[in-house]
Write a protein that holds these residues in place. Structure first.
Motif, short mmCIF file in Angstrom:
data_model
loop_
_atom_site.label_atom_id
_atom_site.label_comp_id
_atom_site.label_asym_id
_atom_site.label_seq_id
_atom_site.Cartn_x
_atom_site.Cartn_y
_atom_site.Cartn_z
N THR A 215 11.56 -34.66 -17.97
CA THR A 215 10.92 -35.27 -16.81
C THR A 215 9.70 -34.44 -16.42
OG1 THR A 215 11.33 -36.22 -14.62
CG2 THR A 215 12.24 -34.03 -15.02
N ARG A 216 8.86 -35.02 -15.60
CA ARG A 216 7.73 -34.29 -15.01
C ARG A 216 8.28 -33.67 -13.73
NH1 ARG A 216 5.93 -39.47 -16.17
NH2 ARG A 216 4.22 -39.63 -17.63
N GLY A 217 8.26 -32.36 -13.66
CA GLY A 217 8.81 -31.69 -12.48
C GLY A 217 7.73 -31.00 -11.67
N HIS A 218 7.94 -30.97 -10.36
CA HIS A 218 7.04 -30.27 -9.44
C HIS A 218 7.31 -28.78 -9.47
CE1 HIS A 218 6.98 -34.30 -7.61
NE2 HIS A 218 5.95 -33.93 -6.87
N LEU A 219 6.27 -27.97 -9.38
CA LEU A 219 6.45 -26.55 -9.08
C LEU A 219 6.66 -26.40 -7.57
CD1 LEU A 219 3.80 -24.97 -11.47
CD2 LEU A 219 6.30 -24.90 -11.69
N LEU A 220 5.78 -27.00 -6.76
CA LEU A 220 6.02 -27.10 -5.32
C LEU A 220 6.72 -28.43 -5.11
CD1 LEU A 220 5.72 -26.16 -2.38
CD2 LEU A 220 3.46 -27.27 -2.37
N PRO A 221 8.01 -28.41 -4.73
CA PRO A 221 8.78 -29.64 -4.66
C PRO A 221 8.18 -30.69 -3.72
CG PRO A 221 10.22 -27.73 -4.43
CD PRO A 221 8.81 -27.23 -4.36
N LYS A 222 8.43 -31.93 -4.07
CA LYS A 222 8.00 -33.06 -3.24
C LYS A 222 8.54 -32.90 -1.82
CE LYS A 222 8.65 -38.01 -2.85
NZ LYS A 222 9.43 -39.15 -3.36
N SER A 223 9.79 -32.43 -1.69
CA SER A 223 10.41 -32.28 -0.36
C SER A 223 9.68 -31.28 0.52
CB SER A 223 11.88 -31.87 -0.51
OG SER A 223 11.99 -30.60 -1.11
N VAL B 21 5.01 -29.67 -14.38
CA VAL B 21 5.40 -29.11 -15.68
C VAL B 21 6.51 -29.98 -16.26
CG1 VAL B 21 4.78 -26.72 -15.12
CG2 VAL B 21 7.10 -27.54 -14.66
N ARG B 22 6.71 -29.85 -17.57
CA ARG B 22 7.85 -30.52 -18.18
C ARG B 22 9.12 -29.74 -17.86
NH1 ARG B 22 10.34 -29.92 -23.63
NH2 ARG B 22 11.31 -28.30 -22.40
N THR B 23 10.11 -30.42 -17.35
CA THR B 23 11.39 -29.80 -17.06
C THR B 23 12.49 -30.69 -17.64
OG1 THR B 23 11.68 -30.90 -14.93
CG2 THR B 23 10.55 -28.79 -14.90
N SER B 24 13.71 -30.21 -17.54
CA SER B 24 14.83 -31.06 -17.93
C SER B 24 15.25 -31.87 -16.71
CB SER B 24 16.00 -30.22 -18.45
OG SER B 24 16.63 -29.54 -17.40
N SER B 25 15.59 -33.13 -16.93
CA SER B 25 15.98 -34.02 -15.83
C SER B 25 17.17 -33.46 -15.07
CB SER B 25 16.33 -35.40 -16.37
OG SER B 25 15.25 -35.96 -17.04
N LYS B 26 18.14 -32.92 -15.80
CA LYS B 26 19.36 -32.41 -15.17
C LYS B 26 19.05 -31.29 -14.18
CE LYS B 26 23.92 -30.61 -16.26
NZ LYS B 26 24.84 -30.21 -17.33
N VAL B 27 18.20 -30.35 -14.57
CA VAL B 27 17.87 -29.22 -13.69
C VAL B 27 16.93 -29.66 -12.57
CG1 VAL B 27 16.74 -26.96 -13.58
CG2 VAL B 27 18.26 -27.50 -15.48
N ASP B 28 15.91 -30.43 -12.92
CA ASP B 28 14.91 -30.84 -11.93
C ASP B 28 15.53 -31.70 -10.83
OD1 ASP B 28 11.97 -30.85 -11.30
OD2 ASP B 28 12.34 -33.01 -11.34
N ASN B 29 16.40 -32.62 -11.21
CA ASN B 29 17.01 -33.52 -10.24
C ASN B 29 18.32 -32.97 -9.67
OD1 ASN B 29 14.98 -35.50 -10.55
ND2 ASN B 29 15.94 -36.17 -12.44
N GLY B 30 18.74 -31.82 -10.15
CA GLY B 30 19.98 -31.21 -9.69
C GLY B 30 19.72 -29.91 -8.94
N ALA B 31 19.88 -28.79 -9.65
CA ALA B 31 19.81 -27.48 -9.01
C ALA B 31 18.45 -27.18 -8.38
CB ALA B 31 20.16 -26.38 -10.02
N MET B 32 17.35 -27.53 -9.05
CA MET B 32 16.02 -27.26 -8.47
C MET B 32 15.79 -28.10 -7.22
SD MET B 32 13.34 -26.67 -11.62
CE MET B 32 11.90 -26.50 -10.58
N ALA B 33 16.21 -29.35 -7.26
CA ALA B 33 16.04 -30.23 -6.09
C ALA B 33 16.88 -29.71 -4.92
CB ALA B 33 16.42 -31.66 -6.43
N ALA B 34 18.11 -29.29 -5.19
CA ALA B 34 18.97 -28.76 -4.12
C ALA B 34 18.39 -27.48 -3.54
CB ALA B 34 20.38 -28.52 -4.66
N PHE B 35 17.82 -26.64 -4.39
CA PHE B 35 17.21 -25.40 -3.92
C PHE B 35 16.01 -25.71 -3.02
CE2 PHE B 35 14.74 -21.42 -4.52
CZ PHE B 35 15.72 -20.51 -4.10
N GLY B 36 15.15 -26.64 -3.46
CA GLY B 36 14.02 -27.06 -2.63
C GLY B 36 14.47 -27.65 -1.31
N ASP B 37 15.55 -28.43 -1.34
CA ASP B 37 16.08 -29.02 -0.11
C ASP B 37 16.61 -27.94 0.84
OD1 ASP B 37 15.43 -31.52 -1.07
OD2 ASP B 37 17.49 -32.06 -1.62
#
Length: 188
Positions: free
Chosen positions: A103-111, A123-139
């Motif tokens: 997936t296309r992932g944000h360095l500075l999260p959308k949230s 950047v290119r990231t893995s969907s699982k990490v970008d939509n999981g742990a990274m998104a939760a961390f940004g939240d």
């Protein structure tokens, strides 16, 4: 200031800005410009404070080989919810449309207000990490900001020698009250 290194001390050039509430009584301020350093702490002997040279967000650069240099941002309540989805026109190195798990992932999260139309932020990231742990961390950072805190956010993609696709993204965030969080996400 040319040649300054992180952690170094340098003399400050005084500037006298006029205060609106007391135009005849200027207060002393210090002007500092450090080449290549966008964010730094100023230690005053009293309360320390954070200085950011580039406005609220510095998305860094996209180098000739496509590597992103990273993002530094000061996040306030006004930034929350203002981000945008990654533009389909941005194709970061290693990303191939319709590739499972990419997936296309944000360095500075959308949230946190990250702009998905700025190629240096994607950047290119893995969907699982970008939509999981990274998104939760940004939240979790967004929750702290939502409680009225201003946060310095930094995301740095890490690359193996000769690669232009990050294998890891390091994220750090802190405020002036002693709160801080850090995490590393394997995105390759």
């Amino acid at each position: 200031m040319s040649g300054a290194r992180p952690g170094s001390r340098a003399p400050l050039t005084p500037v006298l800005p006029l205060r609106r509430d007391q135009p005849a009584q200027p207060e002393r301020d210090e002007q500092r410009d450090i080449d290549g350093v966008h964010t730094y702490y100023v230690m005053t002997g009293g309360p320390n404070f954070l200085v950011h040279n580039c406005g609220d967000v510095d998305y860094g650069e996209v180098l000739d080989d496509g590597r992103r240099t990273g993002v530094v941002a000061i996040i306030t309540l006004a930034d929350l919810g203002t981000g945008s989805k990654p533009s389909r026109r941005i194709i970061p190195p290693g990303f191939a449309k319709n590739t499972p798990g990419h997936t296309r992932g944000h360095l500075l999260p959308k949230s946190l207000g990250g702009d998905g139309r700025v190629s240096a932020n994607i950047v290119r990231t893995s969907s699982k990490v970008d939509n999981g742990a990274m998104a939760a961390f940004g939240d979790s950072i967004a929750t702290h900001v939502g409680n009225g805190n201003t946060v310095l956010f930094q995301a740095a993609p890490r690359y193996l020698p000769g690669a232009n696709v990050p294998y890891r993204v390091d994220i750090n965030a802190f405020d002036d009250n002693g709160w801080s969080v850090s995490a590393q996400f394997l995105v390759g």
